[in-house]
Design a protein around this motif. Structure first.
Motif, PDB file in Angstrom:
ATOM      1  N   GLY A 138      43.115  44.326  47.643  1.00 14.78           N
ATOM      2  CA  GLY A 138      42.707  45.050  45.928  1.00 14.78           C
ATOM      3  C   GLY A 138      41.978  44.909  45.557  1.00 14.78           C
ATOM      4  N   LYS A 160      47.631  39.845  39.978  1.00 18.77           N
ATOM      5  CA  LYS A 160      47.270  41.169  40.612  1.00 18.77           C
ATOM      6  C   LYS A 160      49.414  41.417  39.776  1.00 18.77           C
ATOM      7  CE  LYS A 160      48.246  45.425  42.993  1.00 18.77           C
ATOM      8  NZ  LYS A 160      47.904  45.021  44.329  1.00 18.77           N
ATOM      9  N   LEU A 178      44.254  43.478  37.851  1.00 15.90           N
ATOM     10  CA  LEU A 178      43.623  42.558  38.901  1.00 15.90           C
ATOM     11  C   LEU A 178      42.193  41.900  38.364  1.00 15.90           C
ATOM     12  CD1 LEU A 178      44.190  41.491  42.579  1.00 15.90           C
ATOM     13  CD2 LEU A 178      42.656  43.165  42.795  1.00 15.90           C
TER      14      LEU A 178
END
Length: 214
Positions: A138, A160, A178
């Motif tokens: 991510g 997230k 995030l």
């Protein structure tokens, strides 16, 4: 035979330490709009495994071996309530408040990772596990640093989400947030240490998520 016995013994040791009452994060009396009149909606699109408590795998060679997912209700108030309150708190500090905020959750998960401590083999184990891989993926292309001791168990958390804000002027803003956090505790039998690490991780996660909305 040895690994089968190790698997069973490890599972029994871990489960003997589980089943504790929810970890208290803050007094529920602090809840409410927290000074913001915006309508906040949480749209939960997480996979089911993020939400509920799980002991992970009993198989030594599984990537989930010794990794608990703590689940929303392991915390009091639960994670969804905490998140909604943190969004309200962040909005209350903004000079221009939106009328509506929609938070679409892709992931929100907290895990307690005991792999290295159980297997006592740092050279081949003690990995971040599936959640760590998710965080790394991510944050691809961004600075990625997690300060932790892989020889000891740790609690790791991630949020997230996409945020959509609608203002009275009809302006709409959208962003993706995030945030992640990790903290060690002493060993897999340290029930109090795991609770402290878990509550610290959740508090920091929520604070960092709130700060990202400023």
């Amino acid at each position: 035979m040895f690994y089968r016995l190790l698997t069973i013994l490890s599972f029994l040791v871990l489960t003997a330490c589980g089943g504790s009452k929810p970890y208290l994060i803050k007094d529920a009396s602090t809840y409410g709009s927290a000074g913001s009149d915006a309508t906040v909606t949480i749209i939960d699109k997480r996979p089911d495994e993020d939400r509920t408590f799980s002991y992970g795998s009993m198989m030594v060679f599984s990537s989930n071996y010794g990794i608990w997912t703590l689940g929303d209700n392991q915390f009091s108030p639960n994670l969804l309530e905490l998140l909604k309150t943190e969004v309200h708190k962040s909005l209350a500090n903004q000079s221009e408040q939106p009328e509506r905020v929609a938070v679409t959750l892709e992931r929100m998960i907290v895990q307690s990772n005991h792999q290295a401590d159980l297997l006592q083999s740092v050279s081949t184990n003690g990995s971040l596990g599936p959640l760590g891989v998710l965080i790394a993926e991510g944050m691809h292309g961004k600075k990625f640093e997690l300060d932790y001791d892989k020889t000891r168990p740790f609690v790791m958390g991630l949020i997230k989400a996409s945020i959509k804000r609608t203002y009275s002027s009809k302006q709409i803003t959208e962003e993706t947030v995030l945030v992640s956090k990790i903290e060690n505790f002493s060993h897999h039998m340290d029930v109090q240490g795991r609770e402290v690490a878990a509550t610290n991780v959740v508090k920091d996660l929520m604070a960092n998520f709130s700060a990202s909305l400023d």
